[in-house]
Scaffold this active site. Structure first.
Site, PDB file in Angstrom:
ATOM      1  N   GLU A  68      -9.591   6.367   2.746  1.00 58.89           N
ATOM      2  CA  GLU A  68     -10.422   5.355   3.392  1.00 58.89           C
ATOM      3  C   GLU A  68      -9.498   4.218   3.800  1.00 58.89           C
ATOM      4  O   GLU A  68      -8.420   4.066   3.236  1.00 58.89           O
ATOM      5  CB  GLU A  68     -11.477   4.830   2.416  1.00 58.89           C
ATOM      6  CG  GLU A  68     -10.983   3.739   1.446  1.00 58.89           C
ATOM      7  CD  GLU A  68      -9.954   4.209   0.419  1.00 58.89           C
ATOM      8  OE1 GLU A  68      -9.838   5.434   0.231  1.00 58.89           O
ATOM      9  OE2 GLU A  68      -9.265   3.362  -0.177  1.00 58.89           O
ATOM     10  N   SER A 115       1.758  -9.724  -0.708  1.00 56.97           N
ATOM     11  CA  SER A 115       1.378  -8.308  -0.626  1.00 56.97           C
ATOM     12  C   SER A 115       1.603  -7.670   0.740  1.00 56.97           C
ATOM     13  O   SER A 115       1.811  -6.464   0.822  1.00 56.97           O
ATOM     14  CB  SER A 115      -0.078  -8.132  -1.048  1.00 56.97           C
ATOM     15  OG  SER A 115      -0.933  -8.884  -0.210  1.00 56.97           O
ATOM     16  N   LYS A 131       0.814  -1.217   0.000  1.00 50.87           N
ATOM     17  CA  LYS A 131       0.000   0.000   0.000  1.00 50.87           C
ATOM     18  C   LYS A 131       0.853   1.275   0.000  1.00 50.87           C
ATOM     19  O   LYS A 131       0.449   2.306  -0.521  1.00 50.87           O
ATOM     20  CB  LYS A 131      -0.934   0.008   1.214  1.00 50.87           C
ATOM     21  CG  LYS A 131      -1.958  -1.130   1.210  1.00 50.87           C
ATOM     22  CD  LYS A 131      -3.076  -0.877   0.232  1.00 50.87           C
ATOM     23  CE  LYS A 131      -4.067  -2.040   0.180  1.00 50.87           C
ATOM     24  NZ  LYS A 131      -5.096  -1.859  -0.854  1.00 50.87           N
TER      25      LYS A 131
HETATM   26  C1  LIG Z   1      -1.602  -6.900   2.581  1.00 55.65           C
HETATM   27  C2  LIG Z   1      -2.736  -6.577   1.685  1.00 55.65           C
HETATM   28  N1  LIG Z   1      -2.897  -7.265   0.553  1.00 55.65           N
HETATM   29  C3  LIG Z   1      -3.924  -7.008  -0.287  1.00 55.65           C
HETATM   30  C4  LIG Z   1      -4.872  -6.066   0.013  1.00 55.65           C
HETATM   31  C5  LIG Z   1      -6.013  -5.880  -0.931  1.00 55.65           C
HETATM   32  O1  LIG Z   1      -5.969  -4.717  -1.683  1.00 55.65           O
HETATM   33  P1  LIG Z   1      -5.596  -4.738  -3.210  1.00 55.65           P
HETATM   34  O2  LIG Z   1      -6.499  -5.725  -3.874  1.00 55.65           O
HETATM   35  O3  LIG Z   1      -5.866  -3.348  -3.644  1.00 55.65           O
HETATM   36  O4  LIG Z   1      -4.181  -5.123  -3.360  1.00 55.65           O
HETATM   37  C6  LIG Z   1      -4.753  -5.310   1.196  1.00 55.65           C
HETATM   38  C7  LIG Z   1      -5.742  -4.271   1.541  1.00 55.65           C
HETATM   39  O5  LIG Z   1      -5.845  -3.773   2.618  1.00 55.65           O
HETATM   40  C8  LIG Z   1      -3.665  -5.574   2.048  1.00 55.65           C
HETATM   41  O6  LIG Z   1      -3.499  -4.899   3.200  1.00 55.65           O
END
Ligand SMILES: Cc1ncc(COP(=O)(O)O)c(C=O)c1O
Lengths: 393, 294
Positions: free
Chosen positions: A109, A374, A87
């Protein structure tokens, strides 16, 4: 791919109230200019290196691959980025853009709090005022992240309307933006919303795929056969997928099936229908009257009834596949990774792990799976502890 | 079935009467269809027309009304849990049309419920504006049959509106455009080129809801739009008192009152809601002068 007016085929576009349209035009112009501005790009890249810690490592998951007995698995380690998830890549870039536009007040948000924390950190770093809208339900679930935001000097506003989760926090952030649009930038946290947001967020997250592609080339001299990422709004997934779109790589986005697709879930592409939500035409979870229904996932970051419009387009054109993983399977994925590799992933990320665990055994050891890792799971350990206790109890 | 006519005829007639009036602008009250229940809507519609409304904005409740303040948010929630839908709004239009054949009737809502009223979206659409325009066919047909004159779609800016406008026009319905104080000259130009019926001026930079006074820059905003078009203008957002109506009436021929009317309904005793609506409309149209004694 057609991208006029932010269109991804029949998806995307700008379905926003008139009051905001001039701000969206201004944002698009500012982004185009920033992209052509070498100084801006240099500062962004320096900040990503020296503050975020990019490039993030690419890790071979030797024990996990062995245990699954099929494809070789590699992780792109966004969990090691500053504040613990991908993020920050987007939050920093947009904060710099806001500063460039002379907007010193930021609204955002957050669901799980990861985007809120990243935004609060970026605002602290650039001296911007930061207001984060967060559903009352999520504030309860993610109390520590609320405190982290406050430590960075952000104001966290509890949203009591609707389902009191992410979609309602977005509504409230947009209402604030409508009211204060002349001084305020809305720092959206995923590849969603009206044009140009899906493009800006994709560009800012594409470092994930670009780095991973190069790193994998250096380490094993080839592209992955499969790339997997979890999909909430779809920002980490599009960041991983986009640089691979013209390559012969299977792209798989993993949505949250929650308690199952026939029960409460957040699998928008797998089980939703086209509609318009939060300024963009995309897949949404809705009833037969076009009212948006509540999403459910054990992971607050996937708990969203919409999805980025580019993913809807990648699904329509069959360039990417979208699958789903239940809360239970995600918990298994989290445990599996924690035990085999010493990495506790975020619950969002655990969905991608769980799906990789499903397909890796049927692949050959010559094949490679690249997973977008992620985020890290520190924020989720309480939820995981409670869920595992409930499961065994 | 009504035969399709040129969009905007009834608006033209209504605004023509505005010119000869001395008691202030036309009033188009905004009523949320199905609030507090679908059963009560017809009586409230009739009460508003009896009180002196020249037409109505019939609000279609939506789960995620991002341009609305707390009053309408909760009205929509109440209406939705009472079972309100686009159908409720169409029924309300039919009631109003039967009661006041010359009234100007406008549906106002967000895109997604309107789209869902329609057929399956066409998978061959090449871009988003077209993809939302085609499913509007079903709504346009039903709205025309119900006697609707125009449709306001809060989250359909001019940029994405061409397909929708054409589909509505084929059924004699105007797409009513919104302009805001933030609208650029280029955006105002794009709207005035396409507008029929009237143009809805959002009086302030913000969401719906009652305010103490009319925005300071409203006069200047009206002048910017007026310089470019003869299409009638109506003002809404934040207008809640007779004094506001009188003030904006010096600049534009029609005013829209939403949240204050919703509050009137919400705070009236269950059996006194229609009477409260009628009295409130009489007060804001200047037919009754006891605003402060209530
Ligand atoms: C670690 C992590 N992965 C994935 C996501 C999902 O978001 P996005 O689909 O935009 O990657 C989030 C959202 O809070 C997150 O914190």
């Amino acid at each position: 791919m057609s991208r006029e007016n932010g269109a991804f085929g029949p998806f995307g576009g700008q379905f926003a109230p008139e009051t905001l349209m001039p701000a969206l035009e201004e944002l698009e112009d500012a982004w185009t200019q920033a992209n052509d501005d070498r100084e801006f790009q240099q500062e962004l890249n320096d900040t990503l290196r020296d503050y975020v810690g990019r490039e993030t490592p690419l890790t071979h998951a030797g024990r996990l691959s062995e245990q699954l007995g099929g494809a070789q698995i590699w992780f792109k380690r966004e969990d090691l980025a500053h504040t613990g998830a991908h993020k920050i890549n987007n939050a920093l870039g947009q904060a710099m853009l806001a500063r460039r536009m002379g907007k010193r007040r930021i609204v955002a948000e957050t669901g799980a709090g990861q985007h809120g924390v990243a935004t609060a950190a970026a605002c602290a770093r650039f001296g911007l005022e930061c207001i984060v809208y967060m559903g009352a339900e999520d504030i309860r679930r993610q109390a520590l992240n609320v405190f982290r935001m406050e430590l960075h000097g952000a104001t966290v506003i509890s949203v009591e309307s609707g389902s009191r989760t992410l979609k309602d926090a977005i509504n409230e952030a947009i209402r604030d933006w409508v009211t204060n649009v002349r001084t305020t930038h809305y720092l959206i946290g995923s590849a969603i919303g009206p044009h140009p947001y899906p493009l800006i967020v994709r560009d800012l997250q594409s470092c994930i795929g670009n780095e991973a592609k190069r790193q994998l080339q250096e380490k094993i001299g080839k592209l992955p056969d499969v790339a997997i990422a979890c999909v909430g709004g779809g920002s980490n997934a599009i960041g991983l997928f986009h640089p691979l779109i013209d390559d012969p790589v299977r792209l798989i986005g993993v949505e949250a099936a929650g308690e199952g697709l026939d029960a409460r879930h957040a699998a928008t592409l797998s089980a939703g229908a086209p509609g318009v939500l939060h300024g963009t035409r995309t897949y949404v979870l809705q009833d037969e009257h076009g009212q948006i229904t509540e999403a459910h996932s054990i992971s607050a970051g996937l708990d969203y009834p919409g999805v980025g419009p580019e993913h809807a387009w990648l699904m329509l054109t069959e360039r990417a596949e979208y699958v789903s993983v239940t809360d239970d399977e995600a918990l298994d994925g989290l445990q599996l990774l924690s035990e085999t590799e010493g990495i506790i992933p975020a619950l969002e990320t655990a969905h991608a792990i769980a799906y990789a665990a499903r397909i890796a055994p049927s692949m050959s050891p010559e094949e490679t799976i690249l997973i977008g890792l992620s985020g890290r799971g520190d924020k989720d350990v309480e939820i995981v502890r409670d869920a595992l206790a409930a499961r065994s109890g | 079935m009504s035969t399709p006519t040129e969009p905007g005829l009834r608006y033209r007639a209504a605004f023509a009467t505005a010119e000869s009036r001395s008691d202030g602008p036309l009033l188009f009250p905004f009523l949320t269809a199905g609030f507090p229940t679908p059963e009560e809507t017809p009586a409230l519609i009739e009460a508003a027309l009896r009180g002196g409304a020249a037409g109505l904005e019939i609000g279609v409740p939506f789960s995620d009304p991002l341009a609305d303040g707390p009053t309408h948010q909760s009205a929509y929630t109440v209406a939705l849990s009472a079972g309100a839908s686009v159908q409720t709004a169409l029924d309300a239009a039919r009631t109003a049309r039967a009661y006041a054949p010359d009234s100007a009737l406008t549906l106002m809502g967000y895109l997604n419920p309107f789209l869902a009223w329609g057929a399956e979206p066409d998978p061959d659409s090449s871009e988003p504006g077209e993809a939302v325009g085609r499913p509007m066919e079903a709504l346009a047909k039903s709205a025309a049959e119900a006697g609707v004159d125009g449709v306001i779609v809060v989250d359909l800016p001019v940029d994405e509106s061409d397909a929708t406008r054409e589909v509505l026009a084929q059924h004699g319905i105007s797409l009513i455009y919104l302009l805001a104080p933030t609208s650029t000259e280029a955006r105002i130009d794009a709207v005035v080129q396409r507008a029929s019926g009237f143009i809805y001026l959002v009086s302030l930079t913000g969401v719906t809801g009652e305010r103490d006074r009319v925005a300071a820059d409203f006069e200047q905003f009206v002048a910017r739009v007026r310089a470019k078009t003869d299409t009638p203008l109506a003002v809404g957002f934040g207008i809640s008192k007779r004094a506001h109506v009188v003030e904006v009436g010096k600049l534009v021929p029609a005013a829209i009152i939403g949240s204050a009317l919703t509050t009137t309904i919400a705070s009236a005793p269950p059996h006194g809601r229609a009477a409260a609506v009628e009295r409130y409309i009489e007060v804001v149209t200047g037919r009754r002068s006891d605003e402060t004694s209530e």
